[in-house]
Design a protein around this motif. Structure first.
Motif, PDB file in Angstrom:
ATOM      1  N   TYR A   1       0.820  -1.206   0.000  1.00  0.00           N
ATOM      2  CA  TYR A   1       0.000   0.000   0.000  1.00  0.00           C
ATOM      3  C   TYR A   1       0.854   1.256   0.000  1.00  0.00           C
TER       4      TYR A   1
ATOM      5  N   GLN B   1      -0.081   5.655   0.130  1.00  0.00           N
ATOM      6  CA  GLN B   1      -1.036   6.754   0.111  1.00  0.00           C
ATOM      7  C   GLN B   1      -0.320   8.051   0.441  1.00  0.00           C
TER       8      GLN B   1
ATOM      9  N   ILE C   1      -4.350   5.669   4.472  1.00  0.00           N
ATOM     10  CA  ILE C   1      -3.637   4.390   4.548  1.00  0.00           C
ATOM     11  C   ILE C   1      -4.007   3.632   5.814  1.00  0.00           C
TER      12      ILE C   1
ATOM     13  N   GLN D   1      -6.777   2.691   6.756  1.00  0.00           N
ATOM     14  CA  GLN D   1      -7.798   1.662   6.522  1.00  0.00           C
ATOM     15  C   GLN D   1      -7.201   0.376   5.959  1.00  0.00           C
ATOM     16  N   TYR D   2      -5.914   0.424   5.567  1.00  0.00           N
ATOM     17  CA  TYR D   2      -5.264  -0.764   5.019  1.00  0.00           C
ATOM     18  C   TYR D   2      -4.153  -1.301   5.919  1.00  0.00           C
ATOM     19  N   CYS D   3      -3.632  -0.462   6.797  1.00  0.00           N
ATOM     20  CA  CYS D   3      -2.377  -0.805   7.458  1.00  0.00           C
ATOM     21  C   CYS D   3      -2.359  -0.292   8.883  1.00  0.00           C
TER      22      CYS D   3
ATOM     23  N   LYS E   1      -9.307   3.393  12.581  1.00  0.00           N
ATOM     24  CA  LYS E   1      -9.356   2.310  11.599  1.00  0.00           C
ATOM     25  C   LYS E   1      -8.391   1.210  12.056  1.00  0.00           C
ATOM     26  N   LYS E   2      -7.370   0.876  11.267  1.00  0.00           N
ATOM     27  CA  LYS E   2      -6.445  -0.181  11.678  1.00  0.00           C
ATOM     28  C   LYS E   2      -5.249   0.344  12.464  1.00  0.00           C
TER      29      LYS E   2
END
Length: 729
Positions: free
Chosen positions: A151, A153, A159, A161-163, A575-576
């Motif tokens: 990923y 961003q 980012i 939301q992914y990591c 998020k994450k």
């Protein structure tokens, strides 16, 4: 009385002699003070016993020439002649060991050291393996993207939301990582940067960062060529520190021509093309490579993703068709006012059988293969940005787009004109598309840290195992500390050149995170950590907050981040992401200023811990309290700070809060710390209060070591941060 006068006279004479000696010992790294060429971005190239040509600046009298590297030299070069134009011919000793050298130029004004000034080949090459980088966009300011596995961003909250643990990648770190990787890689014979070396043409400090990267690369044995881009225009600083606007260089029977496509023009002038034609006339039989920042082709058989083009600029009908495929940079716009320059260049490509044209600028990959009526094949290779984060993200920002977030290529050119991009073919199965480059630096990142007591370097390798030479600049007296180093290394040599002590190692970097530490002794000092101010100056619920901090260490800070705790001591996640990394606000190697971006928080009370851990596990902690839900006795919410610190051997607290002992663990270990609470009476309970305000009023903590957090009435320029800290002291 006479004896006193005589003594004064002797002292005066000795002082004058000392002054002349000091003046003669003056050392400069500004190549342009003595030479037009060679330069750090354009080395002279020869073989042992061969000759090189130097072009002095007008009025400069060169009194001596030499070369030096970490392992070899100094060698003296013999001046064998000067032509009518003032160019000097110098002979390299027969016994010189092949490699990349610093060129030493002595004049009556002192000594100038030119990194990458001379490249001595063992023999004439029959193939060139070119490691291409482009659009490094180094800046002494802030220019950061975020990477994490697959990923990338430009926005840290996207980012998230992914990591869970994104890495802030500054353009200067990205550029250094790419140069370091290709200097290690034995498959690359030269590194070529196709422009936009820095982000702002007048950024002298940014160019110095680039120059230091080039110094280490050259001392690792890898020659470099840099051309300018539109971000280097006007080229006042570029031509002062890096190289000339346009040039040519020969490496055996390979002729490399660097052109200046200028700024808004986007193409070379006709005078440049005439100069290039003169160079080509004088080098017939050479395999020709042209470097120009702005790409020539807009689209080909696969549209804007590149592909194949056939035709001839010498045929009017064919040219009229080809003109619609040429970028507006070269044709001048929709009405093609500079089509004559574009046509002249393509005619030169055909006439002189130019094999490869390398470009950058568009922050996309694009390969176009052009075939002329004679059957000659000409490659146009455009690379995305190596350092700049302003390129298409992964996942892409809009449907239908492809990510362009990688940033290197390895192009093989043979003397017969054959061109290959083998690593790209293996990686993607095709040469064409706007995402066809190699994941360096995004999957191979190097963080260098410098302090008065040592140097520490961290490698994050998610690409493939790498082995090769790496150069480190370290303080005199600092050596490798095996207890703080987990890399496999072999000392090749070390030397002080121009007042800088360099160490050359051969290292192996497997997959994972690794570090190497040079120190003057075991480090027990904790990092220095200060919370400077917040933006907005009065943090409030529902609005993200930027917290500017100052952090430094006598060797280097390995981990710098923040964690958020709610009123019950639970870790707050966005998020994450539950760990919020500190981002460098400058690309300077001695940067001490960072910013942490905190997400919008609910109307409650929070404790934010800022944690700095050095390479020995020594830890410093600062706490910032966001009291968005004050007690009924308080008329507004409050913000306060407290501090704790610990070292690898002891634990201490400067406030009434408790802190767990520090270990040498990574940043994720900080979650084991018990949360500290400010002893200030302004701290409120975790439950919301109906009287709370949406904004907060800063108040200083009564805990020892805390200080007043007061943001400016308007947005403060980051450059003023050192002044704010100095004023506080």
């Amino acid at each position: 009385m006479k004896s006193l006068k005589a003594l004064v006279l002797v002292v005066f004479i000795l002082g004058a002699l000392w002054g002349m000696q000091a003046a003669s010992a003056k050392v400069s790294y500004t190549y342009s003070g003595v030479l037009v060429k060679p330069a750090p971005g354009v080395p002279a190239v020869t073989t042992p016993g061969g000759t090189i040509t130097l072009t002095p600046q007008k009025g400069v009298q060169i009194t001596g020439l030499g070369i030096i590297s970490i392992l070899h030299g100094p060698y003296k070069l013999s001046i064998v002649g000067t032509d009518s134009a003032g160019e000097i011919e110098a002979k390299v000793p027969e016994d010189v060991v092949p490699g990349d050298y610093f060129l030493i130029v002595n004049t009556s004004n002192g000594q100038t050291i030119i990194p990458n000034g001379l490249y001595v080949m063992a023999k004439l090459p029959t193939v060139l393996n070119i490691a291409q980088v482009s659009d490094t966009h180094i800046t002494s300011g802030a220019k950061v993207g975020y990477v994490c596995g697959n990923y990338f961003q430009r926005d840290i909250f996207k980012i998230a939301q992914y990591c869970s643990n994104p890495i802030p990648l500054h353009s200067a770190v990205a550029a250094d990582s790419a140069y370091t990787y290709w200097a290690m890689n034995p498959n690359a014979s030269i590194i070529i940067n196709t422009g936009d070396d820095v982000d702002t043409a007048g950024d002298y400090a940014g160019y110095m960062v680039m120059l230091h990267i080039m110094e280490r690369t050259a001392l690792a044995g890898k020659p470099i060529l840099n051309i300018k881009g539109n971000h280097d225009d006007p080229p006042t600083v570029f031509t002062k520190l890096i190289g000339p606007r346009y040039f040519y260089d020969t490496i055996g029977r390979f002729l490399i021509i660097g052109l200046d496509s200028r700024g808004d023009e986007g193409h070379p002038s006709m005078a440049q093309l005439e100069w290039m034609e003169n160079v080509l006339e004088n080098h017939k039989g050479y395999t020709v490579i042209v470097l120009v920042h702005h790409p020539f082709w807009y689209k080909a058989s696969l549209g804007k993703y590149g592909g194949y083009v056939n035709g001839s600029a010498f045929n009017d009908t064919s040219w009229n068709r080809l003109l619609n495929l040429v970028t507006w940079y070269w044709s001048g716009g929709p009405n093609h006012p500079t089509a004559n320059i574009a046509r002249r260049f393509l005619e030169d490509v055909e006439k002189y059988n130019i094999t490869l044209i390398m470009s950058g600028h568009i922050h996309n990959d694009k390969t176009v293969i052009y075939t002329d009526p004679e059957g000659h094949v000409h490659w146009f290779a455009t690379l995305t940005a190596t350092g700049a984060p302003d390129k298409e993200t992964n996942p892409p920002s809009k449907p239908g787009r492809k990510p362009t977030w990688y940033g290197s290529n390895l192009i093989t050119v043979y003397l017969n004109g054959t061109v290959k991009m083998t690593p790209v073919m293996k990686e993607f199965g095709t040469l064409f598309g706007n995402f066809t480059s190699l994941p360096v630096p995004q999957r191979f990142i190097v963080f260098r840290h410098h302090g008065p007591d040592g140097t520490a370097v961290e490698f994050i390798n998610e690409y493939k195992p790498a082995s090769g030479p790496v150069v480190f600049s370290v303080p005199e007296g600092a050596g490798i500390d095996p207890s703080a180093t987990n890399l496999t290394y072999k000392l090749i040599g070390e030397r002080t050149i121009g007042g800088v002590h360099y160490v050359l190692l051969n290292i192996t970097v497997p997959l994972g995170k690794w570090q190497i530490v040079f120190s003057k002794g075991k480090d027990t000092q904790k990092p220095q950590l200060t919370v400077a101010y917040t933006l907005p100056s009065k943090p409030r619920p529902g609005v993200s907050t930027k917290v500017y901090i100052m952090a430094s260490d006598n060797i280097g800070i390995r981990d710098l981040y923040a964690r958020i705790y709610d009123g019950n001591g639970h870790v707050v996640s966005y998020k994450k992401m539950s760990l919020f990394p500190a981002e460098p606000t400058s690309g300077k190697e001695n940067n001490k200023y960072y910013v942490v971006q905190l997400p919008a928080l609910n109307k409650s009370n929070y404790e934010v811990k800022f944690i700095a851990v050095d390479f020995y596990g020594n830890k410093a902690v600062k706490t910032l309290n966001f009291n968005f839900a004050p007690t009924s006795s308080s008329s507004s919410s409050t913000t306060s700070t407290s501090s704790t610190s610990s070292s690898s051997s002891s634990t201490s607290s400067s406030s009434s809060s408790s802190s767990s002992s520090s270990t040498s663990s990574t940043s994720s270990s900080s979650s084991s710390s018990t949360s500290s609470s400010s002893s200030s009476s302004s701290t409120s309970s975790s439950s919301p209060s109906s009287s709370s305000s949406p904004s907060s009023t800063p108040s200083s903590s009564s805990s020892k070591g805390g200080w007043h957090i007061c943001g400016p009435a308007a947005i403060i320029a980051l450059a003023a941060l050192p002044l704010l800290l100095r004023k506080r002291k």
